[in-house]
Design a protein around this motif. Structure first.
Motif, short mmCIF file in Angstrom:
data_model
loop_
_atom_site.label_atom_id
_atom_site.label_comp_id
_atom_site.label_asym_id
_atom_site.label_seq_id
_atom_site.Cartn_x
_atom_site.Cartn_y
_atom_site.Cartn_z
N UNK A 308 0.82 -1.22 0.00
CA UNK A 308 0.00 0.00 0.00
C UNK A 308 0.85 1.26 0.00
N UNK A 309 2.00 1.26 0.64
CA UNK A 309 2.80 2.49 0.76
C UNK A 309 3.24 3.02 -0.60
N UNK A 310 3.90 2.22 -1.45
CA UNK A 310 4.27 2.79 -2.76
C UNK A 310 3.07 3.12 -3.64
N UNK A 311 2.02 2.31 -3.57
CA UNK A 311 0.84 2.59 -4.39
C UNK A 311 0.14 3.88 -3.94
N UNK A 312 0.02 4.10 -2.62
CA UNK A 312 -0.58 5.34 -2.13
C UNK A 312 0.26 6.54 -2.53
N UNK A 313 1.58 6.39 -2.50
CA UNK A 313 2.48 7.46 -2.93
C UNK A 313 2.22 7.82 -4.39
N UNK A 314 2.10 6.81 -5.26
CA UNK A 314 1.88 7.06 -6.68
C UNK A 314 0.49 7.63 -6.95
N UNK A 315 -0.54 7.03 -6.34
CA UNK A 315 -1.91 7.48 -6.60
C UNK A 315 -2.10 8.93 -6.18
#
Length: 536
Positions: A308-315
């Motif tokens: 979730x951390x990298x995906x939340x950063x990108x989104x």
């Protein structure tokens, strides 16, 4: 005297056997104990319970629990005793082996109030003798809370055979709770009990010490009053430390929510009212990731935050770049217009999330390593809050390094200090603005991942932090990360220290007034950025 007479008969057999027999012969267990149940007599059943409690038989706990729930049976013709578990399967009480079906003439072992009390005591004694230290501690804690005087004999027996220091202390504290509740005038028991509770400290011990009656013997009353004063002082100190911990925990949340805002506000001069929705998008990204893992790979749930951390950063970062390119780029130099425009964007994002996910709170679980609580003295620390503090520190450190040692960081600092000069040096200020806004939004998304572990994930998640984030940024100094850190720590700790005396609402009002007065004195905050354009 009445207290002793009341419980003597119910437990005389039990405690006599407990003191005389360390472990009964397992071969004699069915013959001597189970046959008593088949006698269908309350007195024989009481004796059977006492024998089972000291037998050390593997089935002892199951038999006693079944007897307590009226799931213990016997056959009058064969004298065989068996029990039924919670899944309605039958087992032989002597061997613990499953049996196909109960006897045709099966009868339930009868119970009365005396037998129920005897069973409860026997179960407590079994827990106190468990080879598992954690179970013995759990049993002692349960007795401390219940203050059941019928457990006093079992505690004495357990204390006589206990060698672990932690468990022994817990048993002594449990005994002290019973003594001060049931026999506070007994000098032989009261003084050791007062000393044990004084050493324990905490609110529960304080309540017990204060319960010593006013008509108790003078020396007991004096010892109790002295212990109360000592414990009250310790409770005050530990409450202060606990509030400091709560303040540090709140500070980490404020830092996560404000650090991205400090970048966009400081570099671009944009009042971004949609910053809270970037936090919300990070939280909902975490929710989506966990739903996918629950459906397709539940064994990976403990690693859900790692995805979730990298995906939340990108989104959140991509949504931030989109907002900057489509709305904010046309409003530079017009701060009130950016405020209104981003407020409209925040409403659109909230409604979009309501349409997709619904208006209700979403279930975001915590990995096993973020669950539970541990204690240091009287200080209770939750693992999720501790990990969020670590997470906030890592983000802050990574951002400092990125701004100092990367080309984007150098360009951001140049644009912050003098936009025109940076442009004349060939820096594409428009691209820097878009990346800066995207970076601030991406960090807000990381804050959403952390907040999903301690707050309700709903379309209104970000609204609870946007005002406090602006206060942190303004108080610390616009665009200064160290100022943001100091501002978050100051406001978080001050808020939690004010709450016990002033209340949550009045405490926030007092802080707001103090910040307004501070800004009147230092309009640029604690740590003002320096530069020709800024100082002009």
């Amino acid at each position: 005297m009445f207290f002793q007479i009341r419980f003597f008969f119910a437990f005389a057999i039990f405690f006599g056997l407990l003191g005389a027999v360390a472990r009964a012969d397992e071969a004699a267990f069915p013959a001597t104990a189970l046959a008593r149940f088949a006698a269908d007599s309350f007195s024989e059943s009481e004796a059977a319970i006492s024998e089972i409690a000291v037998s050390g038989a593997p089935t002892a706990k199951a038999i006693l629990e079944a007897a307590s729930a009226r799931r213990l049976y016997f056959s009058p013709s064969t004298k065989v005793v068996f029990y039924k578990d919670l899944s309605d399967k039958y087992f032989d009480a002597a061997t613990g082996q499953p049996i196909a079906s109960p006897a045709a003439d099966a009868k339930a072992v009868r119970l009365n109030n005396r037998l129920r009390g005897t069973i409860d005591t026997a179960l407590g004694a079994l827990m106190l003798k468990s080879p598992d230290k954690s179970k013995r501690l759990e049993a002692a804690a349960s007795i401390f809370k219940s203050r059941d005087a019928s457990k006093l004999g079992a505690l004495d027996a357990a204390l006589a055979s206990e060698h672990d220091g932690d468990v022994k202390q817990a048993l002594e504290e449990a005994k002290a709770a019973i003594v001060l509740t049931s026999a506070p005038n007994d000098r032989a028991l009261a003084f050791p009990a007062i000393a044990a509770l004084k050493a324990r400290g905490g609110q529960e011990a304080l309540v017990l010490l204060q319960s010593v009656p006013a008509n108790a013997p003078g020396d007991i009353r004096q010892a109790a009053d002295s212990a109360v004063q000592s414990v009250e002082f310790k409770v005050t100190i530990w409450n202060f430390v606990q509030n400091l911990w709560y303040g540090l925990s709140l500070s980490s949340v404020l830092l996560l929510a404000a650090i991205g805002l400090a970048i966009t506000f400081g570099v671009m001069g944009v009042i971004n009212m949609a910053h809270g929705e970037m936090v919300m998008l990070g939280a909902y990204t975490t929710f989506v990731v966990q739903e996918i893992i629950r459906s397709w790979a539940p064994q990976l749930f403990d690693y859900s935050l790692a995805f979730a951390i990298p995906l939340a950063f990108l989104v959140s970062g991509l949504v931030g770049v989109l907002i900057e390119r489509t709305v904010i780029r046309f409003l530079y130099g017009r701060p009130l217009d950016t405020l209104l425009a981003t407020w409209g964007v925040s409403l659109v994002l909230q409604q979009a999330v309501r349409t997709i996910f619904g208006p209700t709170n979403q279930d975001v679980g915590a990995p096993s390593f973020m669950s539970g609580t541990f204690s240091i003295g009287q200080l209770a620390i939750t693992w999720n809050r501790l990990w969020i503090i670590v997470f906030a520190g890592l983000i802050f450190t990574a951002l400092l390094l990125a701004l100092k040692y990367t080309s984007l960081g150098l360009q951001m600092r140049a644009v912050t200090q003098n936009r025109r000069m940076a442009s004349s040096m060939g820096i594409r200020t428009g691209a820097v603005d878009a990346l800066t806004f995207g970076l601030g939004s991406a960090i807000a998304g990381l804050a959403g991942v952390a907040l999903s572990q301690i707050d309700n994930v709903s379309p209104n998640l970000g609204q609870g932090y946007i005002i406090d984030s602006f206060l942190v940024v303004i108080f610390g100094g616009v665009g200064n990360l160290w100022g943001t850190l100091v501002g978050a720590l100051t406001l978080g700790v001050a808020n939690k220290l004010l709450e016990p005396t002033a209340g949550a609402v009045l405490g926030k009002i007092i802080l707001l007034v103090l910040i307004i007065l501070f800004i009147q004195k230092r309009p640029r905050g604690l740590f003002a950025l320096k530069g020709r354009a800024i100082e002009a």
